[in-house]
Design an enzyme around this catalytic site. Structure first.
Site, PDB file in Angstrom:
ATOM      1  N   GLY A  64       0.727  -1.516   0.363  1.00 31.39           N
ATOM      2  CA  GLY A  64       0.093  -0.084  -0.011  1.00 31.39           C
ATOM      3  C   GLY A  64       0.852   1.040  -0.096  1.00 31.39           C
ATOM      4  O   GLY A  64       0.822   2.824  -0.506  1.00 31.39           O
ATOM      5  N   CYS A  65       2.000   1.340   0.833  1.00 27.14           N
ATOM      6  CA  CYS A  65       3.000   2.358   1.046  1.00 27.14           C
ATOM      7  C   CYS A  65       4.189   2.810  -0.374  1.00 27.14           C
ATOM      8  O   CYS A  65       3.666   3.629  -0.724  1.00 27.14           O
ATOM      9  CB  CYS A  65       3.558   2.775   2.158  1.00 27.14           C
ATOM     10  SG  CYS A  65       2.859   2.257   3.860  1.00 27.14           S
TER      11      CYS A  65
END
Length: 151
Positions: free
Chosen positions: A41-42
């Protein structure tokens, strides 16, 4: 904190510099907090901000990503993704505390303390104009850019 001046803070940044919020006066500032370098996600979130970076700059905005990772981890993550903006290391959680992004989260069935993915937009005077908490990564950077264009 919305519609109030954000207190000055200082953190070590990639590129061997010290970030100080007060040095950003006169510019729109996007600060996004993310849980951990090199996680799916990051990575996606960083790529989205990277891809829209020229558009953010065109409207006078600077972007800064913050997590609790070390500067070494940040340097590797920044290089891997070719991020054109600085990542700030908040190992002591000072900025995390200032913005209230530390939360208890469930991970693999147990409670862990971590950063709630959040983004904040400050105007040229350092006043917090908008915040997103519990961010879902998909299309988020575009939402931030769209909001900035209304300022």
């Amino acid at each position: 904190m919305l519609n109030q001046s954000v207190p000055d803070f200082e953190l070590p940044a990639t590129g061997g510099v010290q970030f100080r919020l007060s040095q950003c006066k006169g510019k729109l500032v996007v600060i996004y907090f993310y849980p951990k370098d090199s996680t799916p996600g990051c990575t996606t979130e960083g790529q989205q901000f990277r891809d829209l970076y020229p558009e953010f700059r065109a409207v006078g905005a600077e972007i800064f990503g913050i997590s609790r990772d070390s500067l070494k981890s940040h340097e590797n993550f920044k290089a891997k993704l070719s991020l054109p903006f600085a990542l700030l290391s908040d190992t002591a959680e000072s900025a995390c505390t200032l913005f209230g992004v530390m939360k208890m989260k469930n991970m693999y069935g147990r409670q862990v303390r971590g950063i709630e993915r959040s983004t904040f937009v400050l105007d040229a005077q350092g006043v917090l104009r908008y915040e997103w908490r519990g961010v879902k990564v998909d299309d988020h950077a575009q939402q931030v850019l769209d909001f900035i264009k209304t300022l």
